[in-house]
Design an enzyme around this catalytic site. Structure first.
Site, short mmCIF file in Angstrom:
data_model
loop_
_atom_site.label_atom_id
_atom_site.label_comp_id
_atom_site.label_asym_id
_atom_site.label_seq_id
_atom_site.Cartn_x
_atom_site.Cartn_y
_atom_site.Cartn_z
N CYS A 2 12.90 -5.17 7.32
CA CYS A 2 14.07 -5.64 6.59
C CYS A 2 13.79 -7.05 6.09
O CYS A 2 12.82 -7.67 6.50
CB CYS A 2 15.28 -5.67 7.51
SG CYS A 2 15.58 -4.10 8.31
N ARG A 27 11.12 -5.32 0.90
CA ARG A 27 10.95 -5.08 2.34
C ARG A 27 11.86 -3.96 2.84
O ARG A 27 11.69 -3.44 3.94
CB ARG A 27 11.28 -6.35 3.12
CG ARG A 27 10.37 -7.51 2.80
CD ARG A 27 10.81 -8.73 3.56
NE ARG A 27 10.62 -8.56 4.98
CZ ARG A 27 9.51 -8.87 5.63
NH1 ARG A 27 8.48 -9.37 4.98
NH2 ARG A 27 9.41 -8.70 6.93
N TRP A 74 16.06 -1.72 5.75
CA TRP A 74 15.32 -0.46 5.74
C TRP A 74 15.67 0.19 7.07
O TRP A 74 15.23 -0.27 8.13
CB TRP A 74 13.82 -0.73 5.62
CG TRP A 74 12.99 0.50 5.39
CD1 TRP A 74 12.72 1.11 4.21
CD2 TRP A 74 12.28 1.24 6.40
NE1 TRP A 74 11.91 2.20 4.42
CE2 TRP A 74 11.63 2.31 5.75
CE3 TRP A 74 12.15 1.13 7.77
CZ2 TRP A 74 10.84 3.23 6.41
CZ3 TRP A 74 11.37 2.06 8.45
CH2 TRP A 74 10.72 3.10 7.76
N ASN A 100 15.67 -8.39 11.77
CA ASN A 100 14.53 -7.56 11.37
C ASN A 100 13.75 -7.27 12.64
O ASN A 100 13.45 -8.19 13.40
CB ASN A 100 13.66 -8.34 10.36
CG ASN A 100 12.38 -7.59 10.02
OD1 ASN A 100 12.36 -6.37 10.06
ND2 ASN A 100 11.34 -8.33 9.69
N GLY A 101 13.44 -5.99 12.88
CA GLY A 101 12.70 -5.64 14.09
C GLY A 101 13.44 -4.53 14.82
O GLY A 101 14.32 -3.87 14.24
N GLU A 482 -7.95 5.90 -1.37
CA GLU A 482 -7.02 4.88 -1.86
C GLU A 482 -6.33 5.35 -3.15
O GLU A 482 -5.12 5.19 -3.32
CB GLU A 482 -7.76 3.55 -2.07
CG GLU A 482 -6.97 2.44 -2.71
CD GLU A 482 -5.63 2.11 -2.02
OE1 GLU A 482 -5.39 2.59 -0.91
OE2 GLU A 482 -4.83 1.40 -2.65
N LYS A 486 -2.32 5.91 -3.55
CA LYS A 486 -1.56 5.18 -4.59
C LYS A 486 -0.74 6.17 -5.41
O LYS A 486 0.42 5.95 -5.69
CB LYS A 486 -2.58 4.44 -5.47
CG LYS A 486 -2.20 3.13 -5.98
CD LYS A 486 -2.29 1.94 -5.07
CE LYS A 486 -1.67 2.08 -3.74
NZ LYS A 486 -2.03 1.08 -2.75
N GLU A 489 2.24 7.69 -3.34
CA GLU A 489 3.37 6.84 -2.96
C GLU A 489 4.22 6.42 -4.14
O GLU A 489 5.42 6.23 -3.98
CB GLU A 489 2.91 5.63 -2.14
CG GLU A 489 2.15 4.59 -2.89
CD GLU A 489 1.78 3.38 -2.03
OE1 GLU A 489 2.61 2.95 -1.24
OE2 GLU A 489 0.66 2.88 -2.18
N HIS A 505 -15.90 23.66 2.20
CA HIS A 505 -15.77 24.24 3.55
C HIS A 505 -14.33 24.69 3.82
O HIS A 505 -13.87 24.62 4.95
CB HIS A 505 -16.24 23.23 4.59
CG HIS A 505 -17.70 22.92 4.47
ND1 HIS A 505 -18.69 23.78 4.89
CD2 HIS A 505 -18.33 21.87 3.90
CE1 HIS A 505 -19.87 23.26 4.61
NE2 HIS A 505 -19.68 22.09 3.99
N LYS A 600 7.68 -2.56 2.21
CA LYS A 600 6.41 -3.27 2.04
C LYS A 600 5.75 -3.59 3.36
O LYS A 600 4.55 -3.48 3.52
CB LYS A 600 6.68 -4.55 1.26
CG LYS A 600 5.46 -5.41 1.00
CD LYS A 600 4.67 -4.87 -0.15
CE LYS A 600 3.44 -5.68 -0.47
NZ LYS A 600 2.44 -4.85 -1.16
C1 F6R Z 1 0.19 1.20 0.29
C2 F6R Z 1 0.55 0.10 1.14
C3 F6R Z 1 0.55 0.31 2.61
C4 F6R Z 1 0.00 -0.95 3.31
C5 F6R Z 1 0.11 -0.79 4.83
C6 F6R Z 1 -0.48 -1.98 5.56
O1 F6R Z 1 0.14 0.80 -1.05
O2 F6R Z 1 0.86 -0.98 0.67
O3 F6R Z 1 -0.19 1.43 2.95
O4 F6R Z 1 -1.32 -1.16 2.93
O5 F6R Z 1 1.44 -0.63 5.19
O6 F6R Z 1 0.15 -3.16 5.22
P1 F6R Z 1 -0.50 -4.55 5.52
O7 F6R Z 1 -1.72 -4.69 4.67
O8 F6R Z 1 0.55 -5.56 5.18
O9 F6R Z 1 -0.86 -4.56 6.97
#
Ligand code: F6R
Length: 605
Positions: A2, A27, A74, A100-101, A482, A486, A489, A505, A600
């Protein structure tokens, strides 16, 4: 998960709180609220949905306090609703809390309070904190926090208002991020510095179990025994412009286009161009330490894990040190043996990810030397590590990570090169040639970005495609992972990444004429093999897209990389993957910067 913001000062703070929340909306974005101390007590306004819904509510019912807290949520405990939004208040309205937490023992605490007649109105763990603070009120909030915080298990960053202290803002943290901002006659709290850049760049980071008492004139920090603590202040170089969209439609696109600069800044910090060498003390290993390393483990989550996997490939290729990359949520619990001769690297853009932090703590306890690769100065992971290498990507606001990924891979490559040099695997001449190549990366990324219209046009033609595979071998497999993450998501399209040789396989059964297969081929020794795998899927009806530097006459869309270099190729191919994901999401009409169900910064397990 959050976002928290708080203010005390001479100004009316509603707009400041709302703007701060808008900056933190990445967030979490399912409900929001603000609370302010007003002559009649603490006034609270909350709304389900985005900050824009809260704005509307406040237009209808304005408030005008000079001390306030705000929150964008969130949901973890209780559905996103007005009743579960923060601030959460105590039953008599003496206390309002944003959090937050996760309070892990909130159920027990709540039951105890309910048994004493305290009436709850929400499903949240946060309300328990507000009720505890009122129930155990000790005459002043600081003393009350000293009593209540030790009762809480779990993680928290808290912003607290006390109706009896209308010009004071209280804050506390354990394992969740919280920074203090210091201005002229005003002080602030926020989950991260992007919410404060309009007001101040003088920042102070709280430590676990710190209690902060903020008045307009100053912020004082105390421990749980009431002793004042001295906490260093830092000047942050990021500016608000770097945290704004700068004319782009979305932060994600802006951040993709930020990448030449992010790479350039990171390269300039770590490489002395004149000497064509790594700058002294930027990579925290001496020759003796480098020679003593028996192995390296790298752990991270999501995109950062893909960077970790790329780091593993680079460490083994360039430094010849056995290395493994693991998903942090597994690594923190699995039965791997750790040895004090090993180095552990935590990779995290935010530096706050709960699983990565737990993996770091486990390895540190086992006696490994731990290094953080992070983008956020003063983040928990960077403070708990024994060494830290910062990516200089600037603020990353879009939920989907792009420029942080590229700079993480760059940094791990620089680390691998330096370890290789220190261990005698790479001579000075070869080192200079690698560094020269890396310095060309920003311009090469520009070249890839110039292909954005081609990527957009290709994405627009993929409407019939129901299934997308990304395939590659070695480092290209990690880029495939990756690129596929991308795409999933931000566009919600089903996509998978496979090691190109593994497809046959079993999974090749999924390939048909509605499948797009994206082949990534930058690694010389397996390039032709990936081309053969592409032929195999083409023979089964798949459409092809190939990202490579040279060769290949297979019919299909071709995105040509500006170089054949094996250390540059994966970075450049990743940029094509980012653009592809962005344009696919755009044509699907998705909420690109705030994809559904995501946040995020994942500060819960
Ligand atoms: C995907 C994305 C997430 C973060 C993951 C780790 O685009 O952003 O998969 O990479 O949550 O976050 P950090 O790097 O902040 O530990």
């Amino acid at each position: 998960m959050c976002g928290i913001v708080g203010y005390t000062g001479e100004q009316e703070c509603t707009e400041m709180l709302l703007k701060g929340l808008e900056r933190l909306e990445y967030r979490g974005y399912d409900s929001a609220g603000i609370g302010e101390t007003c002559p009649a007590g603490i006034a609270v306004r909350r709304a389900a949905g985005r900050i824009s819904c809260l704005r509307k509510k406040i237009e209808e019912e304005p408030i005008a306090g000079r001390t306030g807290i705000g929150h964008t949520r969130w949901a973890t405990h209780g559905k996103p609703s007005c009743a579960n939004a923060h601030p959460q208040s105590s039953q008599n309205g003496r206390v309002a809390v944003v959090h937050n937490g996760i309070i892990e023992n909130y159920k027990e605490l709540r039951q105890e309070l309910e048994a004493q007649g305290v009436a709850f109105t929400s499903e949240t763990d946060t309300e328990t904190v507000a009720q505890l603070l009122e129930f155990y009120y000790q005459g002043n909030m600081q003393k009350t926090l000293e009593k209540v915080l030790p009762m809480l298990k779990g993680s928290f960053a808290l912003g607290i208002l006390d109706a009896a202290a209308p010009n004071t803002l209280y804050a506390a943290r354990r394992q969740s991020p919280l920074v203090i901002g210091l201005g002229e006659g005003e002080t602030f709290i926020a989950s991260d510095i992007t919410a404060l850049l309009d007001h101040t760049r003088t920042i102070c980071f709280l430590e676990d179990d710190d209690i902060a008492v903020l008045t307009p004139a100053k912020a004082a920090v105390f421990n749980l025994q009431g002793r004042q603590q001295s906490r260093k202040t830092e000047q942050i170089s990021w500016n608000q412009q770097a945290a704004q969209k700068g004319g782009f439609d979305h932060y994600m696109l802006k951040e993709i286009f930020d990448q030449p600069k992010a790479l350039e800044d990171t390269l300039n910090h770590y490489i002395d161009r004149e000497a064509m060498a790594i700058r002294p003390n930027t990579i925290p290993f001496t020759k003796e330490q480098a020679l003593a390393i028996t192995g390296i483990s790298i752990a991270a989550c999501g995109t950062a894990y893909h960077a970790a996997a790329m780091g593993k490939a680079m460490v083994e290729k360039l430094a010849k040190i056995p290395c493994r990359a693991e998903v942090a949520s597994e690594f923190r619990y699995d039965d791997h043996p750790s040895s004090p001769q090993e180095v552990f690297i935590a990779v995290s853009q935010s530096g706050e990810t709960a699983d990565t932090l737990a993996a770091l703590r486990r390895e540190k306890e086992a006696g490994c030397w731990v290094l953080a690769v992070s983008n956020v100065i003063g983040s928990t992971i960077s403070r708990e590590a024994q060494g830290v290498m910062y990516t200089l990507a600037g603020p990353e606001i879009a939920v989907a990570s792009t420029k942080a990924y590229l700079t993480q891979v760059l940094l791990l490559t620089l680390l691998a090169l330096e370890l290789g040099r220190l261990r005698g695997e790479i001579d000075e001449k070869t080192m200079k040639s690698y560094l020269t190549r890396l310095l060309a990366l920003p311009a090469q990324v520009e070249q890839v970005l110039a292909d954005a219209p081609q990527v957009k046009a290709f994405a627009a033609a993929q409407s019939s495609c129901s299934n997308i595979f990304f395939i590659g071998r070695l480092a290209d497999y990690y880029t495939a992972l990756e690129a596929s993450l991308k795409l999933k998501e931000v566009s919600y399209l089903p996509a998978q990444a496979y090691a190109a040789g593994e497809l046959k396989h079993g999974t090749i059964a999924l390939i048909d004429e509605n499948t797009l297969v994206v082949g990534i081929a930058t690694q010389n020794k397996v390039r032709e093999k990936t081309f053969s795998n592409l032929e195999e899927v083409r023979a089964r009806g798949a459409k092809l897209l190939l990202i490579t530097g040279e060769g290949c006459t297979i019919p299909g869309e071709l995105w040509r990389l500006p170089t054949n270099g094996e250390i540059e190729g994966p970075l450049l191919a990743a940029v094509y993957g980012q653009l592809f994901a962005y344009y696919m999401a755009l044509q699907q009409g998705c909420d690109i910067d705030k994809p559904r169900n995501l946040a995020k910064s994942v500060t819960v397990e």
